[in-house]
Design a protein around this motif. Sequence first.
Motif, PDB file in Angstrom:
ATOM      1  N   LEU A   1      49.446  45.101  30.321  1.00 16.22           N
ATOM      2  CA  LEU A   1      49.767  45.273  31.825  1.00 16.22           C
ATOM      3  C   LEU A   1      48.503  44.865  32.751  1.00 16.22           C
ATOM      4  N   TYR A   2      47.493  44.812  32.408  1.00 21.38           N
ATOM      5  CA  TYR A   2      46.340  44.715  33.018  1.00 21.38           C
ATOM      6  C   TYR A   2      46.076  43.138  32.848  1.00 21.38           C
ATOM      7  N   SER A   3      46.775  42.288  32.159  1.00 25.69           N
ATOM      8  CA  SER A   3      46.151  41.036  31.989  1.00 25.69           C
ATOM      9  C   SER A   3      47.010  40.192  32.877  1.00 25.69           C
ATOM     10  N   HIS A   4      46.404  39.362  33.731  1.00 30.54           N
ATOM     11  CA  HIS A   4      47.242  38.560  34.746  1.00 30.54           C
ATOM     12  C   HIS A   4      48.016  37.525  34.120  1.00 30.54           C
ATOM     13  N   SER A   5      47.560  36.703  33.022  1.00 25.43           N
ATOM     14  CA  SER A   5      48.515  35.844  32.276  1.00 25.43           C
ATOM     15  C   SER A   5      49.657  36.212  31.695  1.00 25.43           C
ATOM     16  N   ASP A   6      49.349  37.448  31.027  1.00 21.41           N
ATOM     17  CA  ASP A   6      50.624  38.078  30.311  1.00 21.41           C
ATOM     18  C   ASP A   6      51.723  38.390  31.518  1.00 21.41           C
ATOM     19  N   GLN A   7      51.149  39.165  32.556  1.00 24.05           N
ATOM     20  CA  GLN A   7      52.083  39.458  33.680  1.00 24.05           C
ATOM     21  C   GLN A   7      52.749  38.531  34.227  1.00 24.05           C
TER      22      GLN A   7
ATOM     23  N   GLY B   1      48.328  28.073  43.301  1.00 26.36           N
ATOM     24  CA  GLY B   1      47.086  28.829  42.638  1.00 26.36           C
ATOM     25  C   GLY B   1      46.141  29.384  43.552  1.00 26.36           C
ATOM     26  N   GLY B   2      45.119  30.009  43.184  1.00 26.38           N
ATOM     27  CA  GLY B   2      44.162  30.350  43.990  1.00 26.38           C
ATOM     28  C   GLY B   2      44.017  31.931  44.416  1.00 26.38           C
ATOM     29  N   TYR B   3      44.836  32.629  44.138  1.00 32.74           N
ATOM     30  CA  TYR B   3      44.938  34.015  44.559  1.00 32.74           C
ATOM     31  C   TYR B   3      44.069  34.942  43.719  1.00 32.74           C
ATOM     32  N   ASP B   4      43.641  34.655  42.730  1.00 29.50           N
ATOM     33  CA  ASP B   4      42.582  35.472  41.927  1.00 29.50           C
ATOM     34  C   ASP B   4      41.258  35.426  42.804  1.00 29.50           C
ATOM     35  N   THR B   5      41.339  36.104  44.060  1.00 31.26           N
ATOM     36  CA  THR B   5      40.205  36.022  44.747  1.00 31.26           C
ATOM     37  C   THR B   5      39.291  37.218  44.404  1.00 31.26           C
ATOM     38  N   HIS B   6      38.168  36.906  43.620  1.00 30.02           N
ATOM     39  CA  HIS B   6      37.058  38.066  43.463  1.00 30.02           C
ATOM     40  C   HIS B   6      36.129  37.902  44.255  1.00 30.02           C
ATOM     41  N   SER B   7      36.169  36.941  45.007  1.00 30.73           N
ATOM     42  CA  SER B   7      35.088  36.687  46.127  1.00 30.73           C
ATOM     43  C   SER B   7      35.598  35.744  47.340  1.00 30.73           C
ATOM     44  N   ASN B   8      35.194  36.011  48.497  1.00 30.30           N
ATOM     45  CA  ASN B   8      35.527  35.457  49.751  1.00 30.30           C
ATOM     46  C   ASN B   8      37.051  35.476  50.047  1.00 30.30           C
ATOM     47  N   GLN B   9      37.469  36.522  49.511  1.00 22.67           N
ATOM     48  CA  GLN B   9      38.693  36.753  49.866  1.00 22.67           C
ATOM     49  C   GLN B   9      39.454  36.484  51.109  1.00 22.67           C
ATOM     50  N   LEU B  10      38.860  37.142  52.161  1.00 19.27           N
ATOM     51  CA  LEU B  10      39.514  36.519  53.602  1.00 19.27           C
ATOM     52  C   LEU B  10      39.622  35.172  53.956  1.00 19.27           C
TER      53      LEU B  10
ATOM     54  N   ASP C   1      51.689  37.696  40.625  1.00 22.72           N
ATOM     55  CA  ASP C   1      51.117  38.709  39.904  1.00 22.72           C
ATOM     56  C   ASP C   1      49.934  39.574  40.828  1.00 22.72           C
ATOM     57  N   PHE C   2      49.677  38.966  41.657  1.00 21.47           N
ATOM     58  CA  PHE C   2      48.594  39.386  42.515  1.00 21.47           C
ATOM     59  C   PHE C   2      48.905  40.314  43.906  1.00 21.47           C
ATOM     60  N   CYS C   3      47.908  40.978  44.427  1.00 19.85           N
ATOM     61  CA  CYS C   3      48.306  41.880  45.681  1.00 19.85           C
ATOM     62  C   CYS C   3      49.411  42.833  45.250  1.00 19.85           C
TER      63      CYS C   3
ATOM     64  N   GLU D   1      43.201  44.907  42.301  1.00 17.30           N
ATOM     65  CA  GLU D   1      43.634  45.563  40.988  1.00 17.30           C
ATOM     66  C   GLU D   1      44.338  46.870  41.336  1.00 17.30           C
ATOM     67  N   ALA D   2      45.580  47.117  40.712  1.00 17.50           N
ATOM     68  CA  ALA D   2      46.224  48.131  41.083  1.00 17.50           C
ATOM     69  C   ALA D   2      46.493  49.206  39.915  1.00 17.50           C
TER      70      ALA D   2
END
Length: 295
Positions: A63-69, A222-231, A268-270, A286-287
Amino acid sequence: MTIHDPATNANYGLHPSFAPIAGLYNTSKRLALVANVGTLVQPVPRGSNGMPQLTAVPLPVNLYSHSDQQNEWQNAVPQGGATTGWSGRLADKLAGISGGVVPPAISIGGNALQLIGETTQPSTVNTSNFGLTAPASDPGSVALQNMLTLSSGVTLIQAAQSSLKDAIAVAQAVNAAVAGSSNLGVTFANTDIGTQLAQVAKLIQVRAALGATRQIFFCSQGGYDTHSNQLPSQVTLYTNLAAALAAFDQAMGLLSVQNSVTAFTESDFCRTFQPTATPAATTDGEATPWSWAER
């Protein structure tokens, strides 16, 4: 773009970068938001302490794996194991009525599990051209055609030859159709999603020449895995997406097919409004499992 919820009297809104498509929601009413859609098998209840009861119901694999989801979004089998996608299985049903040499499922975003069927395979085109650049009389093209007619007796090689032959036939058919078409009259931004949707619009424009009556297209941003500079990242991503969708909608209007074409997003994001990471981490959302839904 303000969204009012009469049940709670609360106001919501989309990012200001989505202004180019605000009219589709506020005026023409051709844009809809579908909430609480995701890869869960069923809702996950909360316990008295407010935490999810993870053992109370079946959960998607990893459930918490981006690629699997992302895969499970595309195959619609949340507990894993599927080697085909839900759009590919739909293409299986459409193959007999879609007509033409071009398969009903086409990816502009690279190889996609979502388009793989049990009896049909998708075609893939890029964003710079629709296939072959050398003419049939070119020595390289002649040599390639000769190679494809050789009988090796090896099943795997013959299958590869058949696949390449089909790809060449699709490229030739699309190139011929596009060469005989007029300019769309719409300017798409030179971005990843902009150039992809421009190709989709062109393929829809020449559908009659291709003999296509039912088509499924896959694009990817792509590009939504924003662990930095999100805004600042969101400003760029949303601006590109909104501009591409606005241009695509304009193109569909000029082609008089707005009521025959549906564009939708899956992500899979947000997964929740509130990220669980610290502000310094600035995560992608992360939800908790009960909020696992595409928005």
